[in-house]
Design a protein around this motif. Sequence first.
Motif, PDB file in Angstrom:
ATOM      1  N   HIS A  11       0.819  -1.211   0.000  1.00 26.57           N
ATOM      2  CA  HIS A  11       0.000   0.000   0.000  1.00 26.57           C
ATOM      3  C   HIS A  11       0.856   1.265   0.000  1.00 26.57           C
ATOM      4  O   HIS A  11       0.472   2.292  -0.571  1.00 26.57           O
ATOM      5  CB  HIS A  11      -0.955  -0.002   1.198  1.00 26.57           C
ATOM      6  N   LYS A  30      -4.639   0.083  -2.455  1.00 29.63           N
ATOM      7  CA  LYS A  30      -5.420   0.216  -1.220  1.00 29.63           C
ATOM      8  C   LYS A  30      -6.794   0.795  -1.534  1.00 29.63           C
ATOM      9  O   LYS A  30      -7.819   0.323  -1.027  1.00 29.63           O
ATOM     10  CB  LYS A  30      -4.684   1.100  -0.222  1.00 29.63           C
ATOM     11  N   SER A  54      -9.037  -1.869  -3.177  1.00 26.97           N
ATOM     12  CA  SER A  54      -8.930  -3.134  -2.458  1.00 26.97           C
ATOM     13  C   SER A  54     -10.106  -4.067  -2.694  1.00 26.97           C
ATOM     14  O   SER A  54      -9.938  -5.286  -2.794  1.00 26.97           O
ATOM     15  CB  SER A  54      -8.781  -2.856  -0.958  1.00 26.97           C
TER      16      SER A  54
END
Length: 241
Positions: free
Chosen positions: A123, A130, A133
């Motif tokens: 990340h 992120k 995700s």
Amino acid sequence: MTDMADSILELKDVYSGYDNNEVLHGVSLRVEHGKSTALLGANGAGKTTLLRTISGILAPKSGEVLFEGESIGGTVPRSIVERGLVQVPEGRRVFRNLTVFENLRVAATFQRKHFDESLQRIHAAFPILKERSTQHAGLLSGGEQQMLALGRAIVARPKLLLLDEMSLGLAPILIKQFYGTLNTLFGSEISFLVVEQNARMAFATSRYVYVLRNGIVVDQGDVALFSSDAARLAHAYLGNS
């Protein structure tokens, strides 16, 4: 290159291929601990066959594949990954129907206790992963899928990373970014075998070069020998005079 004891990967006179179709004809090469080595060659040179043989997808017909001094020729891919030899395949090959997080979690099969630490590193390097995700990997752009492929390699905590045509289909600025962050992502102790058609990128990241043509290593040497001699590289690639 230096003494054999410095090698994390060594191929000795390897012949390999598919059924009765022999593609590699006596390939020998070495990758040193903590170093990046480039394998160059045009389409059809045998680069993918070589990686499949190293990774255990193909068993060598003869010759030896040694990882950290132990023979892995014919070993199943799962065991090879467990040992720390990990491949980022051509075309990314992410699980398109799984989310970004699920792709990374699957890659942690052998390294679950380190997963949270690895996820933080991923990340930090690629914040977009992120943000995405919970998104299916198949909806990512080509560059984002390459980030995910590299992220899965981080999760596997490799000792040797095989990079198969990482520049394929990507914009030059992304290619430069990916290659520029390899040591940051994986640390200085990891070794790389960089398989590329993009010689300029391979030269920028590696110190030693092998050139494969028609399943045979036709030339090898320090990067400086090739980067300063375009005619030598052209001859190795194409066999022209």
